[in-house]
Design a protein around this motif. Structure first.
Motif, mmCIF file in Angstrom:
data_model
loop_
_atom_site.group_PDB
_atom_site.id
_atom_site.type_symbol
_atom_site.label_atom_id
_atom_site.label_comp_id
_atom_site.label_asym_id
_atom_site.label_seq_id
_atom_site.Cartn_x
_atom_site.Cartn_y
_atom_site.Cartn_z
ATOM 1 N N CYS A 69 -54.388 6.623 -30.358
ATOM 2 C CA CYS A 69 -55.530 7.221 -31.051
ATOM 3 C C CYS A 69 -55.401 7.035 -32.564
ATOM 4 O O CYS A 69 -56.384 6.727 -33.261
ATOM 5 N N HIS A 70 -54.183 7.226 -33.066
ATOM 6 C CA HIS A 70 -53.968 7.051 -34.494
ATOM 7 C C HIS A 70 -54.199 5.600 -34.906
ATOM 8 O O HIS A 70 -54.797 5.316 -35.951
ATOM 9 N N LEU A 71 -53.733 4.657 -34.086
ATOM 10 C CA LEU A 71 -53.894 3.243 -34.408
ATOM 11 C C LEU A 71 -55.363 2.841 -34.455
ATOM 12 O O LEU A 71 -55.791 2.113 -35.362
ATOM 13 N N THR A 72 -56.120 3.293 -33.486
ATOM 14 C CA THR A 72 -57.532 2.898 -33.411
ATOM 15 C C THR A 72 -58.438 3.756 -34.280
ATOM 16 O O THR A 72 -59.630 3.458 -34.401
ATOM 17 N N GLY A 73 -57.882 4.827 -34.872
ATOM 18 C CA GLY A 73 -58.682 5.680 -35.739
ATOM 19 C C GLY A 73 -59.707 6.512 -34.989
ATOM 20 O O GLY A 73 -60.763 6.843 -35.534
ATOM 21 N N ARG A 74 -59.405 6.877 -33.739
ATOM 22 C CA ARG A 74 -60.351 7.618 -32.913
ATOM 23 C C ARG A 74 -59.700 8.887 -32.361
ATOM 24 O O ARG A 74 -58.476 8.932 -32.170
ATOM 25 N N ALA A 75 -60.537 9.891 -32.103
ATOM 26 C CA ALA A 75 -60.063 11.095 -31.440
ATOM 27 C C ALA A 75 -59.840 10.786 -29.957
ATOM 28 O O ALA A 75 -60.412 9.840 -29.407
ATOM 29 N N ARG A 76 -58.996 11.613 -29.318
ATOM 30 C CA ARG A 76 -58.661 11.345 -27.926
ATOM 31 C C ARG A 76 -59.903 11.396 -27.036
ATOM 32 O O ARG A 76 -60.059 10.578 -26.117
ATOM 33 N N ASN A 77 -60.789 12.335 -27.296
ATOM 34 C CA ASN A 77 -62.000 12.439 -26.468
ATOM 35 C C ASN A 77 -62.977 11.295 -26.734
ATOM 36 O O ASN A 77 -63.952 11.128 -26.013
ATOM 37 N N ASP A 78 -62.726 10.540 -27.822
ATOM 38 C CA ASP A 78 -63.543 9.367 -28.117
ATOM 39 C C ASP A 78 -62.960 8.119 -27.486
ATOM 40 O O ASP A 78 -63.515 7.040 -27.601
ATOM 41 N N VAL A 79 -61.802 8.266 -26.825
ATOM 42 C CA VAL A 79 -61.119 7.134 -26.203
ATOM 43 C C VAL A 79 -61.170 7.228 -24.688
ATOM 44 O O VAL A 79 -61.528 6.269 -23.993
ATOM 45 N N ILE A 80 -60.783 8.395 -24.143
ATOM 46 C CA ILE A 80 -60.720 8.570 -22.702
ATOM 47 C C ILE A 80 -62.114 8.389 -22.111
ATOM 48 O O ILE A 80 -63.102 8.976 -22.571
ATOM 49 N N GLY A 81 -62.199 7.566 -21.078
ATOM 50 C CA GLY A 81 -63.468 7.338 -20.389
ATOM 51 C C GLY A 81 -64.282 6.195 -20.956
ATOM 52 O O GLY A 81 -65.267 5.783 -20.346
ATOM 53 N N ARG A 82 -63.889 5.672 -22.122
ATOM 54 C CA ARG A 82 -64.620 4.542 -22.695
ATOM 55 C C ARG A 82 -63.901 3.240 -22.346
ATOM 56 O O ARG A 82 -62.701 3.223 -22.074
ATOM 57 N N THR A 83 -64.630 2.146 -22.362
ATOM 58 C CA THR A 83 -64.012 0.855 -22.059
ATOM 59 C C THR A 83 -63.373 0.275 -23.322
ATOM 60 O O THR A 83 -63.725 0.651 -24.446
ATOM 61 N N THR A 84 -62.461 -0.664 -23.103
ATOM 62 C CA THR A 84 -61.806 -1.297 -24.245
ATOM 63 C C THR A 84 -62.783 -2.163 -25.049
ATOM 64 O O THR A 84 -62.560 -2.400 -26.233
ATOM 65 N N GLU A 85 -63.879 -2.609 -24.400
ATOM 66 C CA GLU A 85 -64.907 -3.314 -25.168
ATOM 67 C C GLU A 85 -65.579 -2.362 -26.144
ATOM 68 O O GLU A 85 -65.837 -2.709 -27.307
ATOM 69 N N GLU A 86 -65.848 -1.140 -25.705
ATOM 70 C CA GLU A 86 -66.496 -0.150 -26.558
ATOM 71 C C GLU A 86 -65.589 0.279 -27.711
ATOM 72 O O GLU A 86 -66.056 0.607 -28.797
ATOM 73 N N ILE A 87 -64.303 0.268 -27.467
ATOM 74 C CA ILE A 87 -63.360 0.644 -28.522
ATOM 75 C C ILE A 87 -63.205 -0.489 -29.542
ATOM 76 O O ILE A 87 -62.826 -0.266 -30.687
ATOM 77 N N GLY A 88 -63.550 -1.704 -29.165
ATOM 78 C CA GLY A 88 -63.509 -2.804 -30.122
ATOM 79 C C GLY A 88 -62.459 -3.845 -29.855
ATOM 80 O O GLY A 88 -62.217 -4.719 -30.709
ATOM 81 N N PHE A 89 -61.817 -3.811 -28.662
ATOM 82 C CA PHE A 89 -60.811 -4.811 -28.354
ATOM 83 C C PHE A 89 -61.416 -6.119 -27.864
ATOM 84 O O PHE A 89 -60.788 -7.172 -27.986
ATOM 85 N N TRP A 90 -62.605 -6.062 -27.277
ATOM 86 C CA TRP A 90 -63.262 -7.251 -26.741
ATOM 87 C C TRP A 90 -64.732 -7.235 -27.110
ATOM 88 O O TRP A 90 -65.332 -6.181 -27.310
ATOM 89 N N ARG A 91 -65.302 -8.439 -27.181
ATOM 90 C CA ARG A 91 -66.752 -8.514 -27.409
ATOM 91 C C ARG A 91 -67.513 -8.107 -26.165
ATOM 92 O O ARG A 91 -68.540 -7.437 -26.243
ATOM 93 N N ASP A 92 -66.996 -8.526 -24.987
ATOM 94 C CA ASP A 92 -67.652 -8.183 -23.733
ATOM 95 C C ASP A 92 -66.636 -8.304 -22.615
ATOM 96 O O ASP A 92 -65.485 -8.714 -22.808
#
Length: 771
Positions: A337-360
Motif C-alpha cells: 500500500c505504501h509503495l503504490t500510494g493507496r489505502a488498503r481499502n483502495d487496493v483490496i478487490g481491485r484488479t492490478t490493471e486498475e491499480i496501474g500495473f497493466w494497461r489491460d
C-alpha cells in the motif's frame, strides 16, 4: 607445507614394474611440489594462525604415504600457482577446472569432484538472471579463474579481478563491486563466515565444472605416474577426507526458488488446516477420545497460519496476492500500500490493471507468461504511477500457488526507482562523455598503459596522426612508429604511473607517411575493469613551434646585427678618440706654444698683451684637458693595455668623482680577452658604477674579476639602498636592458639581484673566446 614421508625404493620400483614398459624410461621425482589457491575452502585455506589446511593437503599426504615420495603442498594466489607450473617451479596444480584454453598448456587428470559457478549479487539489485542482465555491471572475479574466462567468452568486459576469493567477497561486502562470480563452495564459505547470507542472492549455475589436478603440457609420463599413485589410494580413504572437511552441507542463501517453496508451504499449511478441521469435526462425532489430540493439532496449524499472516503483514517487501484469473487483489500488506500510494481499502478487490500495473488484461496475460502456469516464476520491471502522480520503477516477481483449492498469484514488488535513476544517470554521463570525446577538437586516445595498444580513438586523433580509427584500434603506438624517440613513451609511462597524470608536455610525434609534428600533450592513468589504461590528449602546436623557431632565428640575426653595430660603434669611438687626442691635441699644443712665443716677444713692451696671452694660455690648457677627457670617455687609453688596466683606470676615476670606497679583487693574474670582449666587460662595469654613483647611495663597492679555461666572470656588489628587481624587470629600463643585451650578444649571461635596503649585485659571465 611439506609432507615428509621417507621415500621407499622397493615400493617405487614395484609401482613402476606394475605399470608396464611405457614407464620403463621414466625416473620418478625425488619430491613432488603441488600448488593451488591458498584461499579456496574446503580444498585449501589457512587457519587464523596462517597454517594451511584442507582436502588438498590430506589427499596428497595420503598419496605420499602410498608412494613413498615426499610432497610439498604450497598455497598461493591462483594466478601465481598456475604460473609456477608453467615455468617449472612446481610439478602439479590442483583444484583446477578444465577449459579449452587450459587444455593447450596442461595435461589433466580425470575429474574427481564437481562444482558449479554462479553470480552472487547484493540484495538491493534485481533482475540478474542471465548474461544479458549482467551487462553494464562491474563483476568481481578471482584473477585467472575459469569463471572470469567464461564470462569474457560471452562478451562481459566489465570484470574487476582480485588475487583471492576472500578479496572478491570483501569487495562485494563493501559494495566496491555489485556482482561477483565464484564457485559455489568457496562463495558460501566466505559469505557465511562474514555473516553476509542475508545480504546476497545468487543466480542459477552458470555451468558445472569438474575439478582436476594437472601437470605442464608434455609431461604425460608424470601425469600417469601420479595417477597410478592415486590408484593405490582406496575410495573409502578419499571419502573419509571429504567427509572430514565437507561435513554437513551449508545451506545456500535464499534465492528465487524461495517464492515457490514458500508458496507451496503456505498452500500445504492452509490445505492441511482445512483438512484437519473437517477431520476433527467428523471424528468428534465418532471418537470423542481423540478430541483433545485433534484440537491440539488444530491449534498448531492455526498457530502456523497466524505466524505466516504476521510475516505477510510485517514483511518489508511489498507483497500482494491476486486472483490468477482476473488479477483481482485478494490480500496486500502495508508495504504494498505504501509503495503504490493507496489505502488498503483502495487496493483490496481491485484488479492490478486498475491499480496501474497493466494497461489491460491482455497485456497482463502476455507479460506474466510463465507465472500463470503451474510451478512457474516470472520476473519483470515496470513503471507505475501513484494516485498522486509519482512515477516509480518497480521490479515484480510473481509465482502461481494454490491455497485451499483456489489458484492464486503471489507477487513481490520492489521499488527500484533509485537504482534505475542511478543507471540512467550513469548511462547519460557515459553518453555525454563519449560525445565530448567524439566532438573534442583535441586528439584523444585511450591505450593500454603497459603495451600502448589503442582501445579508443576520436576523430581529432585520426586527423592528427593521419591513421583511421580502424587502423589504430588493436595496434600499439610504438609499433605504428608514432614515437621518433623510443625513450619518450617510456618516460611518459613512468611519470604517469608515478604521478597518475602529466600536463602540458611538449612531445614530437611521427604522422602516417613520416611527417613530424609537435604536440602539447597531457596524459592520465585510468582504471577500467581492472585494466590500467592511459588517457592521452594532444593538441597540434607544430605551427607555433615553427613560428617560435623562426622568431628565435630572427632574434639571433638581430643580436648579430646589434653586436656588429656595437663593434663598429666602438671602432668609431676609438677612431674619433684618436683623432681628437692626436690631431686636436697637437693643434692645441701648437697654439699654446705660439702664445708663449707671442708673450715673450711682446711682453716687455706691452704688459697688457702679456696678461692677455697668459689668460689665453690658461684657456688653451683647459681646452686641452677637455679634449683629453672627451677622448678618454670615448675610448680610455688604458684599455689599450688590456682589461685589467682598463678596470684599474675606471675604478680610480670612480673613486675621484663619487668619493665612494671601491675595492677591486682580481683572482686571475692574466686575463687574456679579445678586444670586443674586453670592451663589453669594460662598458658593463662602467654602466654599473655609473648607476651606483647616481642611484645607490652606497658607501662601499666590491669588484671581483676572475677567469677559468672557458669563461671570465665579473661581479659588482654595493651596500646601497637596493631596489625591487622584479618590478624593474617589468619596466624594461634601457640601462639594464642595454647591459643585458651586451652580454647576450657574446653568448654570455647577466644576473642582477637586489632587494630594497640590501644592496645590489651585478654578475656577468662571458666566454673567453667566440663561439
Amino acid at each position: 607445507m611439506k609432507l615428509p614421508h621417507p621415500a621407499s625404493a622397493p615400493l617405487i620400483a614395484l609401482l613402476f614394474l606394475g605399470n608396464g614398459s611405457a614407464l620403463a624410461a621414466f625416473s620418478p621425482p625425488a619430491r613432488l611440489v603441488v600448488v593451488t589457491d591458498e584461499a579456496y575452502p574446503p580444498y585449501l585455506f589457512r587457519t587464523d594462525a596462517g597454517t594451511l589446511q584442507g582436502i588438498v593437503l590430506d589427499k596428497w599426504e595420503l598419496w605420499s604415504k602410498n608412494t613413498g615420495i615426499p610432497v610439498t603442498v604450497e598455497g598461493m594466489e591462483w594466478v601465481k600457482a598456475q604460473e609456477s607450473v608453467r615455468n617449472g617451479a612446481a610439478d602439479v596444480v590442483d583444484v583446477i577446472a578444465r577449459t579449452e584454453a587450459r587444455a593447450r598448456i596442461y595435461e589433466f587428470s580425470a575429474p574427481y569432484a564437481e562444482v558449479d559457478a554462479r553470480i552472487f549479487f547484493n540484495q538491493s539489485i534485481t533482475g540478474i538472471n542471465d548474461v544479458a542482465s549482467m551487462r553494464g555491471f562491474v563483476i568481481g572475479a578471482k584473477d585467472g579463474s575459469a569463471c572470469a574466462a567464461w564470462l569474457e567468452e560471452r562478451g562481459i568486459k566489465t570484470l574487476r579481478r582480485f588475487p583471492t576469493s576472500d578479496a572478491v567477497v570483501e569487495a562485494a561486502r563493501i559494495r566496491d563491486v555489485p556482482l561477483f562470480c565464484m564457485d559455489l563452495t568457496a562463495a558460501q564459505y566466505y559469505i557465511f563466515k562474514l555473516n553476509l547470507a542475508d545480504q546476497f542472492r545468487q543466480t542459477e549455475p552458470l555451468y558445472v565444472a569438474g575439478f582436476h589436478w594437472a601437470v605442464a603440457k608434455g609431461r604425460t609420463e608424470l601425469r600417469d605416474f601420479i595417477q597410478r599413485g592415486f590408484e593405490r589410494v582406496s575410495a573409502s580413504e578419499l571419502r573419509d577426507i571429504e567427509n572430514r572437511w565437507i561435513g554437513t552441507p551449508v545451506r545456500p542463501p535464499l534465492d528465487r526458488h524461495y517464492l515457490v517453496y514458500s508458496a507451496g508451504a503456505l498452500a500445504a499449511i492452509l490445505a492441511g488446516a482445512a483438512l484437519l478441521v473437517a477431520w476433527n469435526r467428523a471424528l468428534s462425532l465418532r471418537v470423542s477420545a481423540r478430541t483433545a489430540e485433534l484440537r491440539s493439532a488444530l491449534g498448531s496449524v492455526q498457530m502456523h497460519e497466524q505466524r505466516f499472516g504476521q510475516m505477510f503483514r510485517l514483511s518489508p517487501d511489498a507483497t500482494v496476492v491476486t486472483s490468477i484469473a482476473d488479477g483481482k487483489v485478494i490480500e496486500a500488506n502495508e508495504a504494498f500500500c505504501h509503495l503504490t500510494g493507496r489505502a488498503r481499502n483502495d487496493v483490496i478487490g481491485r484488479t492490478t490493471e486498475e491499480i496501474g500495473f497493466w494497461r489491460d488484461a491482455a497485456e497482463r496475460t502476455a507479460r506474466l507468461g510463465p507465472a500463470l502456469s503451474a510451478g512457474g516464476l516470472h520476473q519483470y520491471e515496470r513503471t507505475i504511477r501513484t494516485p498522486a502522480g509519482v512515477q516509480k520503477d518497480v521490479l515484480v516477481r510473481a509465482t502461481r500457488l494454490k491455497m485451499q483449492g483456489e489458484v492464486m498469484l503471489l507477487v513481490l514488488v520492489q521499488d527500484i526507482t533509485e537504482q534505475r535513476l542511478a543507471v540512467r544517470l550513469l548511462e547519460e554521463s557515459e553518453r555525454r562523455l563519449a560525445k565530448m570525446i567524439e566532438a573534442s577538437p583535441e586528439a584523444i586516445t585511450i591505450a593500454g598503459l603497459e603495451d600502448g595498444v589503442f582501445v579508443e580513438v576520436n576523430p581529432a586523433a585520426e586527423r592528427l596522426g593521419g591513421y583511421t580509427r580502424a587502423e589504430m584500434i588493436g595496434r600499439s603506438a610504438p609499433d605504428m612508429g608514432f614515437w621518433p624517440d623510443p625513450e619518450e613513451p617510456r618516460r611518459l609511462v613512468e611519470d604517469v604511473r608515478r604521478d597518475e597524470a602529466v600536463h602540458g608536455r611538449e612531445i614530437r610525434l611521427r604522422r602516417k607517411g613520416g611527417g613530424m609534428i609537435y604536440v602539447l600533450a597531457s596524459a592520465a592513468m585510468i582504471d577500467l575493469d581492472g585494466r590500467k589504461l592511459m588517457l592521452f590528449q594532444a593538441m597540434d602546436i607544430t605551427e607555433r613551434k615553427n613560428a617560435e623557431k623562426a622568431l628565435r632565428e630572427h632574434d639571433e640575426l638581430l643580436r648579430e646585427l646589434s653586436a656588429h653595430h656595437e663593434l663598429v660603434r666602438e671602432g668609431e669611438r676609438a677612431h674619433i678618440a684618436r683623432e681628437i687626442h692626436d690631431e686636436m691635441g697637437q693643434e692645441l699644443t701648437a697654439l699654446k706654444m705660439d702664445l708663449s712665443v707671442m708673450g715673450l716677444e711682446s711682453g716687455a713692451d706691452s704688459p697688457r698683451i702679456k696678461e692677455q696671452v697668459r689668460e689665453l694660455k690658461a684657456r688653451v690648457d683647459d681646452l686641452i684637458q677637455t679634449v683629453r677627457d672627451v677622448a678618454t670617455s670615448l675610448r680610455p687609453a688604458a684599455l689599450d693595455l688590456g682589461i685589467l688596466s682598463g678596470v684599474e683606470w675606471l675604478v680610480e676615476e670612480f673613486r675621484k668623482r663619487s668619493g665612494i670606497a671601491c675595492r677591486v679583487k682580481v683572482e686571475s693574474e692574466d686575463i687574456d680577452l679579445a678586444e670586443d670582449r674586453s670592451i663589453v666587460v669594460f662598458r658593463i662595469l662602467q654602466e654599473s658604477l655609473t648607476n651606483i654613483s647616481r642611484h645607490a647611495d652606497a658607501r662601499n663597492v666590491e669588484i671581483s674579476l676572475r677567469s677559468d679555461a672557458t669563461h671570465v666572470r665579473l661581479d659588482v656588489k654595493d651596500d646601497g639602498r637596493g631596489f625591487d628587481a622584479a618590478a624593474v624587470r617589468q619596466k624594461n629600463t634601457f640601462g639594464l636592458l642595454g647591459i643585458r643585451e651586451r652580454a647576450i650578444m657574446l653568448h654570455g649571461t647577466l644576473d642582477i639581484t637586489s632587494e630594497p635596503g640590501r644592496g645590489t649585485q651585478v654578475s656577468l659571465s662571458i666566454p673567453i673566446r667566440g663561439q
